[in-house]
Motif scaffolding. Structure first.
Motif, PDB file in Angstrom:
ATOM      1  N   ARG A 257       1.033  -1.284  -0.062  1.00 30.05           N
ATOM      2  CA  ARG A 257      -0.203  -0.046   0.015  1.00 30.05           C
ATOM      3  C   ARG A 257       0.871   1.171  -0.100  1.00 30.05           C
ATOM      4  N   ALA A 258       1.989   1.422   0.754  1.00 26.36           N
ATOM      5  CA  ALA A 258       2.787   2.286   0.572  1.00 26.36           C
ATOM      6  C   ALA A 258       3.538   2.631  -0.733  1.00 26.36           C
ATOM      7  N   ARG A 259       4.070   1.603  -1.275  1.00 21.52           N
ATOM      8  CA  ARG A 259       4.497   1.704  -2.471  1.00 21.52           C
ATOM      9  C   ARG A 259       3.549   2.311  -3.574  1.00 21.52           C
ATOM     10  N   ALA A 260       2.204   1.627  -3.336  1.00 22.47           N
ATOM     11  CA  ALA A 260       1.242   2.065  -4.454  1.00 22.47           C
ATOM     12  C   ALA A 260       1.056   3.675  -4.233  1.00 22.47           C
ATOM     13  N   THR A 261       0.931   4.196  -3.052  1.00 17.49           N
ATOM     14  CA  THR A 261       0.458   5.374  -2.674  1.00 17.49           C
ATOM     15  C   THR A 261       1.765   6.170  -3.029  1.00 17.49           C
ATOM     16  N   ALA A 262       2.977   5.860  -2.894  1.00 17.10           N
ATOM     17  CA  ALA A 262       3.997   6.593  -3.430  1.00 17.10           C
ATOM     18  C   ALA A 262       3.962   6.764  -5.117  1.00 17.10           C
ATOM     19  N   LEU A 263       3.641   5.692  -5.834  1.00 13.28           N
ATOM     20  CA  LEU A 263       3.512   5.714  -7.045  1.00 13.28           C
ATOM     21  C   LEU A 263       2.432   6.503  -7.556  1.00 13.28           C
ATOM     22  N   TRP A 264       1.181   6.672  -6.856  1.00 11.33           N
ATOM     23  CA  TRP A 264       0.329   7.409  -7.173  1.00 11.33           C
ATOM     24  C   TRP A 264       0.721   8.859  -7.007  1.00 11.33           C
ATOM     25  N   TRP A 265       1.258   9.212  -5.906  1.00 10.86           N
ATOM     26  CA  TRP A 265       1.720  10.704  -5.875  1.00 10.86           C
ATOM     27  C   TRP A 265       2.856  11.268  -6.895  1.00 10.86           C
ATOM     28  N   ARG A 266       3.683  10.183  -7.350  1.00  8.05           N
ATOM     29  CA  ARG A 266       4.524  10.604  -8.274  1.00  8.05           C
ATOM     30  C   ARG A 266       3.903  10.615  -9.820  1.00  8.05           C
ATOM     31  N   LEU A 267       2.944   9.875 -10.119  1.00  7.85           N
ATOM     32  CA  LEU A 267       1.952  10.211 -11.288  1.00  7.85           C
ATOM     33  C   LEU A 267       1.200  11.244 -11.162  1.00  7.85           C
ATOM     34  N   ASN A 268       0.844  11.621 -10.052  1.00  7.23           N
ATOM     35  CA  ASN A 268      -0.090  12.827  -9.874  1.00  7.23           C
ATOM     36  C   ASN A 268       0.839  14.164  -9.913  1.00  7.23           C
ATOM     37  N   ASP A 269       2.224  14.032  -9.452  1.00 14.51           N
ATOM     38  CA  ASP A 269       3.102  15.189  -9.590  1.00 14.51           C
ATOM     39  C   ASP A 269       3.540  15.332 -11.050  1.00 14.51           C
ATOM     40  N   ALA A 270       3.531  14.410 -11.852  1.00 10.29           N
ATOM     41  CA  ALA A 270       3.984  14.294 -13.261  1.00 10.29           C
ATOM     42  C   ALA A 270       2.765  15.028 -14.069  1.00 10.29           C
ATOM     43  N   ALA A 271       1.553  14.674 -13.934  1.00 13.97           N
ATOM     44  CA  ALA A 271       0.469  14.975 -14.497  1.00 13.97           C
ATOM     45  C   ALA A 271       0.181  16.666 -13.996  1.00 13.97           C
ATOM     46  N   ALA A 272       0.434  16.984 -13.077  1.00 15.41           N
ATOM     47  CA  ALA A 272       0.303  18.371 -12.388  1.00 15.41           C
ATOM     48  C   ALA A 272       1.428  19.241 -13.275  1.00 15.41           C
ATOM     49  N   THR A 273       2.574  18.655 -13.508  1.00 18.57           N
ATOM     50  CA  THR A 273       3.890  19.300 -14.010  1.00 18.57           C
ATOM     51  C   THR A 273       3.414  19.622 -15.379  1.00 18.57           C
ATOM     52  N   LEU A 274       2.881  18.477 -16.334  1.00 23.22           N
ATOM     53  CA  LEU A 274       2.474  18.920 -17.509  1.00 23.22           C
ATOM     54  C   LEU A 274       1.396  20.083 -17.733  1.00 23.22           C
ATOM     55  N   TYR A 275       0.336  20.032 -16.864  1.00 23.85           N
ATOM     56  CA  TYR A 275      -0.679  20.989 -17.251  1.00 23.85           C
ATOM     57  C   TYR A 275       0.017  22.179 -16.778  1.00 23.85           C
ATOM     58  N   VAL A 276       0.533  22.405 -15.655  1.00 23.43           N
ATOM     59  CA  VAL A 276       1.463  23.691 -15.445  1.00 23.43           C
ATOM     60  C   VAL A 276       2.417  24.298 -16.473  1.00 23.43           C
ATOM     61  N   GLY A 277       3.301  23.200 -17.072  1.00 20.99           N
ATOM     62  CA  GLY A 277       3.820  23.542 -18.159  1.00 20.99           C
ATOM     63  C   GLY A 277       3.418  24.040 -19.285  1.00 20.99           C
ATOM     64  N   ALA A 278       2.381  23.141 -19.683  1.00 14.22           N
ATOM     65  CA  ALA A 278       1.654  23.694 -20.706  1.00 14.22           C
ATOM     66  C   ALA A 278       0.805  24.965 -20.651  1.00 14.22           C
ATOM     67  N   ALA A 279       0.544  25.272 -19.578  1.00 11.46           N
ATOM     68  CA  ALA A 279      -0.143  26.566 -19.336  1.00 11.46           C
ATOM     69  C   ALA A 279       0.806  27.648 -19.029  1.00 11.46           C
ATOM     70  N   SER A 280       2.086  27.539 -18.675  1.00 11.60           N
ATOM     71  CA  SER A 280       3.136  28.386 -18.453  1.00 11.60           C
ATOM     72  C   SER A 280       3.579  28.769 -20.045  1.00 11.60           C
ATOM     73  N   LEU A 281       3.597  27.823 -20.831  1.00  9.49           N
ATOM     74  CA  LEU A 281       4.275  27.755 -22.323  1.00  9.49           C
ATOM     75  C   LEU A 281       3.585  28.917 -23.040  1.00  9.49           C
ATOM     76  N   ILE A 282       2.015  28.498 -23.004  1.00  5.02           N
ATOM     77  CA  ILE A 282       1.491  29.256 -24.065  1.00  5.02           C
ATOM     78  C   ILE A 282       0.547  30.335 -23.303  1.00  5.02           C
ATOM     79  N   GLY A 283       0.372  30.412 -21.906  1.00  2.00           N
ATOM     80  CA  GLY A 283      -0.448  31.207 -21.171  1.00  2.00           C
ATOM     81  C   GLY A 283      -1.540  30.425 -20.851  1.00  2.00           C
ATOM     82  N   PHE A 284      -2.352  31.067 -19.617  1.00  2.00           N
ATOM     83  CA  PHE A 284      -3.411  30.274 -19.176  1.00  2.00           C
ATOM     84  C   PHE A 284      -4.572  30.720 -19.881  1.00  2.00           C
TER      85      PHE A 284
END
Length: 81
Positions: A8-35
């Motif tokens: 469960r701890a490993r699955a939770t850590a993996l979940w948060w890493r994937l969540n961070d990657a998705a958030a990075t993509l959204y924020v990166g896309a928004a900062s690249l072309i503007g919100f």
């Protein structure tokens, strides 16, 4: 065999890493072309809703590659000096 708590701890850590990657993509896309432009892109994808993750993902990957390229070029410039 690993205990349930360890799995469960490993699955939770993996979940948060994937969540961070998705958030990075959204924020990166928004900062690249503007919100506002991101809202415009997402608004025009209503005709083809399956394209929303692809569009945001491509913009995010472009943003991340641009950051890596800036770092690499900066280190090359410092080596030349």
């Amino acid at each position: 065999m690993p205990r349930i708590g360890a799995v469960r701890a490993r699955a939770t850590a993996l979940w948060w890493r994937l969540n961070d990657a998705a958030a990075t993509l959204y924020v990166g896309a928004a900062s690249l072309i503007g919100f506002e432009a991101l809202a415009l892109v997402l608004g025009f994808t209503t005709a083809w809703p399956i394209f929303i993750p692809v569009a945001v993902g491509l913009l995010g990957v472009i943003y991340v590659c641009r950051r890596w390229l800036k770092v690499a070029l900066g280190s090359l410039r410092r080596r030349r000096r």
